[in-house]
Design a protein around this motif. Structure first.
Motif, PDB file in Angstrom:
ATOM      1  N   LEU A   1      16.020  -5.018   2.810  1.00 49.42           N
ATOM      2  CA  LEU A   1      14.807  -5.546   3.464  1.00 49.42           C
ATOM      3  C   LEU A   1      13.763  -5.561   2.376  1.00 49.42           C
ATOM      4  N   ARG A   2      13.249  -6.810   2.078  1.00 49.68           N
ATOM      5  CA  ARG A   2      12.404  -7.082   0.818  1.00 49.68           C
ATOM      6  C   ARG A   2      11.245  -6.026   0.823  1.00 49.68           C
ATOM      7  N   PRO A   3      10.979  -5.560  -0.218  1.00 49.69           N
ATOM      8  CA  PRO A   3       9.678  -4.560  -0.472  1.00 49.69           C
ATOM      9  C   PRO A   3       8.530  -5.409  -0.821  1.00 49.69           C
ATOM     10  N   GLU A   4       8.587  -6.825  -1.124  1.00 50.37           N
ATOM     11  CA  GLU A   4       7.405  -7.605  -1.291  1.00 50.37           C
ATOM     12  C   GLU A   4       7.699  -9.041  -0.977  1.00 50.37           C
ATOM     13  N   THR A   5       6.918  -9.742  -0.780  1.00 47.33           N
ATOM     14  CA  THR A   5       7.316 -11.238  -0.506  1.00 47.33           C
ATOM     15  C   THR A   5       7.176 -12.005  -1.772  1.00 47.33           C
ATOM     16  N   ALA A   6       6.706 -11.633  -2.795  1.00 44.38           N
ATOM     17  CA  ALA A   6       6.652 -12.427  -3.928  1.00 44.38           C
ATOM     18  C   ALA A   6       7.960 -12.996  -4.487  1.00 44.38           C
ATOM     19  N   GLN A   7       9.230 -12.091  -4.341  1.00 46.82           N
ATOM     20  CA  GLN A   7      10.092 -12.738  -4.966  1.00 46.82           C
ATOM     21  C   GLN A   7      10.765 -13.871  -4.164  1.00 46.82           C
ATOM     22  N   GLY A   8      10.493 -14.068  -2.726  1.00 43.72           N
ATOM     23  CA  GLY A   8      11.008 -15.211  -2.025  1.00 43.72           C
ATOM     24  C   GLY A   8      10.316 -16.506  -2.642  1.00 43.72           C
ATOM     25  N   ILE A   9       9.142 -16.213  -3.154  1.00 44.29           N
ATOM     26  CA  ILE A   9       8.390 -17.365  -3.838  1.00 44.29           C
ATOM     27  C   ILE A   9       8.834 -17.836  -5.174  1.00 44.29           C
ATOM     28  N   TYR A  10       9.308 -16.630  -5.950  1.00 43.33           N
ATOM     29  CA  TYR A  10       9.747 -17.044  -7.329  1.00 43.33           C
ATOM     30  C   TYR A  10      11.139 -17.853  -7.125  1.00 43.33           C
ATOM     31  N   VAL A  11      11.977 -17.518  -6.183  1.00 43.73           N
ATOM     32  CA  VAL A  11      13.488 -17.858  -6.264  1.00 43.73           C
ATOM     33  C   VAL A  11      13.237 -19.312  -5.540  1.00 43.73           C
ATOM     34  N   ASN A  12      11.998 -19.557  -4.946  1.00 42.92           N
ATOM     35  CA  ASN A  12      12.021 -20.951  -4.521  1.00 42.92           C
ATOM     36  C   ASN A  12      11.088 -21.982  -5.476  1.00 42.92           C
ATOM     37  N   TYR A  13      10.607 -21.344  -6.613  1.00 40.99           N
ATOM     38  CA  TYR A  13       9.674 -22.019  -7.260  1.00 40.99           C
ATOM     39  C   TYR A  13      10.269 -23.507  -7.710  1.00 40.99           C
ATOM     40  N   LEU A  14      11.539 -23.604  -8.052  1.00 41.15           N
ATOM     41  CA  LEU A  14      11.920 -25.017  -8.390  1.00 41.15           C
ATOM     42  C   LEU A  14      11.936 -25.992  -7.294  1.00 41.15           C
ATOM     43  N   ASN A  15      12.438 -25.388  -6.215  1.00 40.87           N
ATOM     44  CA  ASN A  15      12.785 -26.094  -4.688  1.00 40.87           C
ATOM     45  C   ASN A  15      11.180 -26.669  -4.592  1.00 40.87           C
TER      46      ASN A  15
ATOM     47  N   PHE B   1       8.941  -4.235   3.737  1.00 40.26           N
ATOM     48  CA  PHE B   1       9.393  -2.902   4.148  1.00 40.26           C
ATOM     49  C   PHE B   1       9.425  -1.890   2.918  1.00 40.26           C
ATOM     50  N   ARG B   2       8.779  -0.828   2.893  1.00 42.59           N
ATOM     51  CA  ARG B   2       8.722   0.206   1.892  1.00 42.59           C
ATOM     52  C   ARG B   2       9.020   1.439   2.591  1.00 42.59           C
ATOM     53  N   ASN B   3      10.117   2.392   2.201  1.00 43.02           N
ATOM     54  CA  ASN B   3      10.326   3.786   2.388  1.00 43.02           C
ATOM     55  C   ASN B   3       9.523   4.525   1.969  1.00 43.02           C
ATOM     56  N   GLU B   4       8.143   4.362   2.423  1.00 44.51           N
ATOM     57  CA  GLU B   4       7.028   5.329   1.521  1.00 44.51           C
ATOM     58  C   GLU B   4       7.271   6.788   1.869  1.00 44.51           C
ATOM     59  N   ILE B   5       6.916   7.499   0.889  1.00 42.68           N
ATOM     60  CA  ILE B   5       7.059   9.060   0.973  1.00 42.68           C
ATOM     61  C   ILE B   5       5.657   9.761   1.481  1.00 42.68           C
ATOM     62  N   THR B   6       4.877   9.023   1.169  1.00 42.21           N
ATOM     63  CA  THR B   6       3.399   9.754   1.707  1.00 42.21           C
ATOM     64  C   THR B   6       2.512   8.670   2.406  1.00 42.21           C
ATOM     65  N   PRO B   7       3.157   8.357   3.464  1.00 37.88           N
ATOM     66  CA  PRO B   7       2.424   7.538   4.241  1.00 37.88           C
ATOM     67  C   PRO B   7       1.482   8.159   4.970  1.00 37.88           C
ATOM     68  N   GLY B   8       0.473   7.547   5.697  1.00 41.83           N
ATOM     69  CA  GLY B   8      -0.610   8.061   6.368  1.00 41.83           C
ATOM     70  C   GLY B   8      -1.913   7.516   6.334  1.00 41.83           C
ATOM     71  N   ASN B   9      -2.927   8.057   6.946  1.00 43.54           N
ATOM     72  CA  ASN B   9      -4.164   7.316   6.967  1.00 43.54           C
ATOM     73  C   ASN B   9      -4.008   6.262   8.063  1.00 43.54           C
ATOM     74  N   PHE B  10      -3.534   6.249   9.125  1.00 43.46           N
ATOM     75  CA  PHE B  10      -3.320   5.403  10.104  1.00 43.46           C
ATOM     76  C   PHE B  10      -2.527   4.247   9.582  1.00 43.46           C
ATOM     77  N   THR B  11      -3.172   2.945   9.684  1.00 45.99           N
ATOM     78  CA  THR B  11      -2.375   1.815   9.217  1.00 45.99           C
ATOM     79  C   THR B  11      -2.360   1.647   7.625  1.00 45.99           C
ATOM     80  N   PHE B  12      -3.109   2.284   6.944  1.00 41.93           N
ATOM     81  CA  PHE B  12      -3.441   2.203   5.645  1.00 41.93           C
ATOM     82  C   PHE B  12      -1.927   2.055   4.779  1.00 41.93           C
ATOM     83  N   ARG B  13      -1.198   3.036   4.828  1.00 43.33           N
ATOM     84  CA  ARG B  13       0.103   2.924   4.268  1.00 43.33           C
ATOM     85  C   ARG B  13       1.449   3.031   5.370  1.00 43.33           C
ATOM     86  N   THR B  14       1.984   2.032   5.551  1.00 46.31           N
ATOM     87  CA  THR B  14       2.997   2.148   6.599  1.00 46.31           C
ATOM     88  C   THR B  14       4.467   1.679   5.687  1.00 46.31           C
TER      89      THR B  14
END
Ligand code: ATP
Length: 444
Positions: free
Chosen positions: A152-166, A186-199
């Motif tokens: 599951l992608r951990p950032e959206t950026a790569q979807g942009i890079y691979v479509n750069y030429l298109n 999605f990131r399987n964060e180890i120290t999540p918390g503070n409500f929705t700050f790190r999910t």
């Protein structure tokens, strides 16, 4: 207001008023995953739409995409996430808790007999640090084998890079230009918390701007200033916003320069947007790993180069938390306490409450007609239950900027009162002018 206390109050208001609920709450919840309720979904949509409008519609040099969450596994080798997106972790063999190896609460050296578990307090039970990848793994197709692993992608950026030429070829853009995307990460964060700050599941709003090497520093400064201004224009308290420049130690392997935009949350100053000069690292790596040429031929000079990338990366959920925290105020009005969310009207989930002063003399009918008319243009809430003061308070707490009240005078001269959530001023406005009156004040 004590800070910890404020956060507790915001979390409780968020649940009570339908902003944010814990995921799968009836089953005891799922760690650091949250759901947005009826008001929260509107707040987040409004923030995303405002960002999209400022990036895509108000400029002619940025295009939008919506790339899939699942991507070819080689993308994550090229990006460095398979090798580098790891944190060293230690486990407690006694209480089974897991900690980051650099957790300041750990006393002694993990793996050695002197190391003490911060949770159960026993000594000698912490394992030596082990690398743990933050990407969620799953399998594609019917067989669960190594060859079928996708992430599951951990950032959206790569979807942009691979479509750069298109995008370049289909849109007729020329460097410098940008590609923007809003989507889940999605990131399987180890120290999540503070409500929705790190999910562990969150949404990003990322824009990657492709520039000629040598022009990168100018564009970086331009985007840094523009992104800060965007938050100020959203009405976020300027004194609670600041830049944090990454030091050489903090800089990611791909970055030449990076600034975080930080907000002063009740739990301290923390990043909610990053602006990065990623150089030609990303396109260079994808060129190498895919074997496809990703360089750019400048039609004006006939030069070939791999563009540098200036990235602006904003968490939609973190921005929603900033908006919620910044809007939260407790104050006294006419000797009574009130809780009010002072959202910028453009992002408020409900734009106006519509109230008949009393439930008789035809007032509910008139108010219902007014609500129906306004609804064609904006979300409104009709409420005829309880005293008018209580109805105002309920909308203050929901962050609704305007209260429209039908009273005795309405029946005589076709005017209503419009109460301003923040100044509490009441203005009489003709029913026929009401939509225009509100529209002008919504700041869309
Ligand atoms: P952090 O150190 O806070 O985890 P990061 O430096 O890893 O963040 P980036 O990878 O630069 O963050 O991501 C850009 C933005 O995406 C962040 O500024 C934040 O708004 C958002 N973001 C990143 N991780 C999370 C998360 N686990 N939960 C919510 N938002 C996140």
């Amino acid at each position: 207001m004590a800070n910890a206390n404020v956060m507790d109050k915001i979390v409780s208001l968020a649940k009570r008023r339908g902003y944010v609920f814990q995921s799968s709450e009836i089953y005891g919840g799922l760690g650091s995953v949250w759901d947005y309720g009826p008001l929260g979904v509107e707040l987040k949509r409004n923030l995303k739409e405002r960002w999209w409008r400022s990036m895509i519609y108000e400029r002619d040099d940025i295009e939008g995409v919506d790339a899939a969450i699942l991507m070819h596994p080689k993308v994550w080798e090229a990006s460095g996430h398979v090798a580098g997106f790891t944190d060293p972790l230690v486990d407690c063999k006694q209480c089974k808790n897991r900690f980051r190896a650099d957790d300041p609460r750990i006393k002694g050296t993990p793996g050695e007999p002197d190391a003490q578990c911060p949770t159960c307090g026993t000594k000698g039970n912490l394992t030596a640090p082990r690398m743990f990848n933050l990407m969620f793994k799953t399998f594609m197709g019917p067989v669960e084998e190594q060859a079928a692993v996708v992430y599951l992608r951990p950032e959206t950026a790569q979807g942009i890079y691979v479509n750069y030429l298109n995008v370049l070829q289909s849109s007729r853009q020329k460097v410098p230009f940008g590609i923007a995307q809003i989507g889940k990460a999605f990131r399987n964060e180890i120290t999540p918390g503070n409500f929705t700050f790190r999910t562990r599941e969150f949404e990003q709003m990322e824009m990657q701007f492709f520039v000629k090497p040598g022009d990168d520093e100018r564009w970086f400064e331009e985007w840094r200033a523009a992104r800060m201004q965007w938050h100020v224009d959203l009405g976020i308290t300027a004194a609670k916003l600041r830049f944090h420049q990454h030091t050489a130690d903090e800089l990611a392997h791909y970055a030449k320069a990076a600034f975080d935009i930080e907000y002063e949350f009740p739990f301290g100053w923390h990043e909610f947007e990053g602006i990065h000069n990623r150089t030609d690292f990303d396109l260079g790596r994808h060129q190498q790993h895919s074997g496809k040429k990703l360089d750019y031929l400048d039609p004006a000079t006939n030069e070939r180069f791999v563009p540098y990338i200036i990235e602006t990366s904003l968490g939609a959920d973190r921005l929603a938390l900033v908006a919620l925290v910044d809007a939260y105020h407790e104050e006294e009005v006419e000797g009574e306490p009130r809780v009010v969310l002072r959202f910028h009207p453009a992002i408020a989930p409900i734009k106006a409450g519509v109230f008949p002063l009393v439930k008789k003399d035809g007032m509910p009918e008139v108010a219902t007609r007014i609500a129906a008319d306004l609804r064609r243009e904006m979300p409104v809430f009709y409420d005829d239950g309880g005293s008018i003061g209580r109805r105002y308070r309920r909308q203050d707490e929901a962050g609704t900027p305007f209260g429209v009240t039908v009273d005795g005078q309405t029946l005589e001269d076709q005017t209503v009162t419009v109460r301003d959530r923040d100044t509490l001023q009441q203005t009489r406005v003709g029913v026929d002018k009401l939509r225009t009156f509100l529209r002008e004040r919504l700041g869309w």
